[in-house]
Design a protein around this motif. Sequence first.
Motif, mmCIF file in Angstrom:
data_model
loop_
_atom_site.group_PDB
_atom_site.id
_atom_site.type_symbol
_atom_site.label_atom_id
_atom_site.label_comp_id
_atom_site.label_asym_id
_atom_site.label_seq_id
_atom_site.Cartn_x
_atom_site.Cartn_y
_atom_site.Cartn_z
ATOM 1 N N GLU A 203 65.010 -52.899 -68.978
ATOM 2 C CA GLU A 203 64.401 -53.879 -69.877
ATOM 3 C C GLU A 203 64.401 -53.384 -71.317
ATOM 4 O OE1 GLU A 203 63.930 -56.786 -69.199
ATOM 5 O OE2 GLU A 203 63.960 -56.756 -67.015
ATOM 6 N N ASN A 204 64.143 -52.089 -71.503
ATOM 7 C CA ASN A 204 64.158 -51.532 -72.857
ATOM 8 C C ASN A 204 65.563 -51.592 -73.462
ATOM 9 O OD1 ASN A 204 61.434 -50.951 -72.775
ATOM 10 N ND2 ASN A 204 61.728 -48.844 -72.096
ATOM 11 N N GLU A 205 66.559 -51.209 -72.646
ATOM 12 C CA GLU A 205 67.937 -51.220 -73.132
ATOM 13 C C GLU A 205 68.420 -52.652 -73.371
ATOM 14 O OE1 GLU A 205 70.376 -49.041 -70.418
ATOM 15 O OE2 GLU A 205 69.546 -47.091 -70.981
ATOM 16 N N MET A 206 68.015 -53.585 -72.503
ATOM 17 C CA MET A 206 68.424 -54.973 -72.670
ATOM 18 C C MET A 206 67.833 -55.579 -73.931
ATOM 19 S SD MET A 206 70.614 -56.370 -70.652
ATOM 20 C CE MET A 206 70.263 -58.122 -70.867
ATOM 21 N N THR A 207 66.600 -55.223 -74.249
ATOM 22 C CA THR A 207 65.966 -55.740 -75.462
ATOM 23 C C THR A 207 66.752 -55.313 -76.695
ATOM 24 O OG1 THR A 207 63.774 -55.713 -74.434
ATOM 25 C CG2 THR A 207 63.856 -55.743 -76.840
ATOM 26 N N LEU A 208 67.135 -54.043 -76.730
ATOM 27 C CA LEU A 208 67.906 -53.535 -77.863
ATOM 28 C C LEU A 208 69.297 -54.184 -77.894
ATOM 29 C CD1 LEU A 208 67.010 -49.731 -77.657
ATOM 30 C CD2 LEU A 208 66.169 -51.403 -79.319
ATOM 31 N N TRP A 209 69.914 -54.325 -76.709
ATOM 32 C CA TRP A 209 71.259 -54.891 -76.632
ATOM 33 C C TRP A 209 71.277 -56.361 -77.058
ATOM 34 C CZ3 TRP A 209 73.743 -58.603 -73.463
ATOM 35 C CH2 TRP A 209 75.151 -58.587 -73.522
ATOM 36 N N GLU A 210 70.277 -57.121 -76.607
ATOM 37 C CA GLU A 210 70.216 -58.535 -76.961
ATOM 38 C C GLU A 210 69.970 -58.726 -78.457
ATOM 39 O OE1 GLU A 210 68.804 -60.785 -72.898
ATOM 40 O OE2 GLU A 210 67.253 -59.931 -74.184
ATOM 41 N N THR A 211 69.187 -57.825 -79.047
ATOM 42 C CA THR A 211 68.975 -57.870 -80.498
ATOM 43 C C THR A 211 70.297 -57.663 -81.228
ATOM 44 O OG1 THR A 211 66.717 -57.006 -80.261
ATOM 45 C CG2 THR A 211 67.742 -56.818 -82.437
ATOM 46 N N LYS A 212 71.085 -56.731 -80.722
ATOM 47 C CA LYS A 212 72.390 -56.458 -81.315
ATOM 48 C C LYS A 212 73.325 -57.650 -81.155
ATOM 49 C CE LYS A 212 76.233 -53.167 -81.129
ATOM 50 N NZ LYS A 212 76.762 -51.947 -80.445
ATOM 51 N N MET A 213 73.278 -58.299 -79.984
ATOM 52 C CA MET A 213 74.143 -59.458 -79.737
ATOM 53 C C MET A 213 73.794 -60.618 -80.677
ATOM 54 S SD MET A 213 76.381 -58.577 -77.530
ATOM 55 C CE MET A 213 76.267 -56.942 -78.323
ATOM 56 N N ILE A 214 72.507 -60.792 -80.950
ATOM 57 C CA ILE A 214 72.077 -61.844 -81.882
ATOM 58 C C ILE A 214 72.632 -61.559 -83.271
ATOM 59 C CG2 ILE A 214 70.079 -62.852 -83.049
ATOM 60 C CD1 ILE A 214 68.505 -62.449 -80.448
ATOM 61 N N GLU A 215 72.612 -60.275 -83.662
ATOM 62 C CA GLU A 215 73.148 -59.892 -84.965
ATOM 63 C C GLU A 215 74.652 -60.156 -85.044
ATOM 64 O OE1 GLU A 215 72.087 -55.832 -85.322
ATOM 65 O OE2 GLU A 215 69.966 -56.214 -85.787
ATOM 66 N N LEU A 216 75.334 -60.045 -83.879
ATOM 67 C CA LEU A 216 76.777 -60.271 -83.838
ATOM 68 C C LEU A 216 77.132 -61.737 -83.650
ATOM 69 C CD1 LEU A 216 77.882 -57.259 -81.572
ATOM 70 C CD2 LEU A 216 78.173 -57.474 -84.047
ATOM 71 N N GLY A 217 76.095 -62.585 -83.530
ATOM 72 C CA GLY A 217 76.358 -64.009 -83.336
ATOM 73 C C GLY A 217 76.753 -64.367 -81.920
ATOM 74 N N ARG A 218 76.358 -63.540 -80.935
ATOM 75 C CA ARG A 218 76.700 -63.806 -79.541
ATOM 76 C C ARG A 218 75.445 -64.201 -78.758
ATOM 77 N NH1 ARG A 218 81.473 -62.389 -77.412
ATOM 78 N NH2 ARG A 218 80.711 -63.896 -75.870
ATOM 79 N N GLU A 219 74.777 -65.244 -79.230
ATOM 80 C CA GLU A 219 73.582 -65.725 -78.537
ATOM 81 C C GLU A 219 73.901 -66.243 -77.135
ATOM 82 O OE1 GLU A 219 74.362 -66.418 -81.594
ATOM 83 O OE2 GLU A 219 72.649 -65.984 -82.902
ATOM 84 N N ASP A 220 75.186 -66.552 -76.886
ATOM 85 C CA ASP A 220 75.582 -67.054 -75.568
ATOM 86 C C ASP A 220 75.409 -66.007 -74.470
ATOM 87 O OD1 ASP A 220 77.789 -65.856 -77.148
ATOM 88 O OD2 ASP A 220 78.916 -66.069 -75.269
ATOM 89 N N LEU A 221 75.277 -64.737 -74.879
ATOM 90 C CA LEU A 221 75.118 -63.663 -73.895
ATOM 91 C C LEU A 221 73.657 -63.296 -73.649
ATOM 92 C CD1 LEU A 221 77.980 -61.285 -75.109
ATOM 93 C CD2 LEU A 221 78.062 -62.973 -73.263
ATOM 94 N N ILE A 222 72.756 -63.949 -74.376
ATOM 95 C CA ILE A 222 71.340 -63.636 -74.259
ATOM 96 C C ILE A 222 70.746 -64.342 -73.044
ATOM 97 C CG2 ILE A 222 69.101 -63.694 -75.435
ATOM 98 C CD1 ILE A 222 71.264 -61.940 -76.729
ATOM 99 N N ARG A 223 69.849 -63.649 -72.342
ATOM 100 C CA ARG A 223 69.171 -64.245 -71.192
ATOM 101 C C ARG A 223 68.281 -65.402 -71.634
ATOM 102 N NH1 ARG A 223 66.112 -59.021 -69.098
ATOM 103 N NH2 ARG A 223 65.885 -58.874 -71.367
ATOM 104 N N SER A 224 68.073 -66.338 -70.723
ATOM 105 C CA SER A 224 67.158 -67.436 -71.017
ATOM 106 C C SER A 224 65.737 -66.912 -71.012
ATOM 107 C CB SER A 224 67.299 -68.539 -69.963
ATOM 108 O OG SER A 224 66.891 -68.065 -68.694
#
Length: 261
Positions: A203-224
């Motif tokens: 969960e900790n790693e996913m939180t950091l990873w999803e933040t990075k994905m948002i910065e890269l414009g890949r919101e499609d990879l973020i969990r609901s």
Amino acid sequence: RPLLGGMGPSGPCALSGLAGVPGGDSAEKSFWRGISSNERPKRPLTGYFRFLKENHSGFKQKNPEMSNVELMRKIAGAWKVLPASQKQVYEEARKTDWQRYEQQLATYKAQLTPAQAEALREEKRRRLARRRLFKAKRELTVLGKPKRPRTGFNIFVSEHFKESEGISPVAKLKQLFDGWQKLSDSQKQPYLQLAEDDKVRYENEMTLWETKMIELGREDLIRSRKQRPKKKSIETAKQAETAIASSYENKAKLKLEKSEE
């Protein structure tokens, strides 16, 4: 990720598939061979693969000390710098073969029964689905998506998998599953605790990873939002930190208990 999904449809009993039915496996393979037999026209080679097929032996003779990987890289480099006029020769050959291929394919499909034609379409859908899945997984790997948390049983399997030798992987997993079932609650507890620690890590790693994905414009990879865990309180966060710190102690205890046995 789970190595064994229990004893239901995804467990050891289901791994045999049609093999458990007399003639089932061979019959299915025979059916698909009939659909994808040598009678089916072969797709023509691309310009690059024509160049590769034509020049492979020559490059091999000139560079006998090279491994296959190094040789392929050298040929790919030669293709890259090949003049456009020479590449065009290979591309024109491909276009000619493609026209012939389409005619042969139409003739082949016209000879199929309705059932065979549907099976052929289903085979194509499955192939494309596997290709899309592989591409998606490869992309997530490149993007560094964290590995899913392991279960207590997964950890138990990874620790004992090499102990049983001389049996098939399926038989080994079934043996380990039976061994896991026989463990008492107290014996399972260290593995379950390690699994809980791994959930915190994930969960900790996913939180950091999803933040990075948002910065890269890949919101499609973020969990609901439904998939995301609820925000932890300060007390819960402290407990999580304690759990991670104690994971090393649990691993040490497991090794000690194993050595004493």
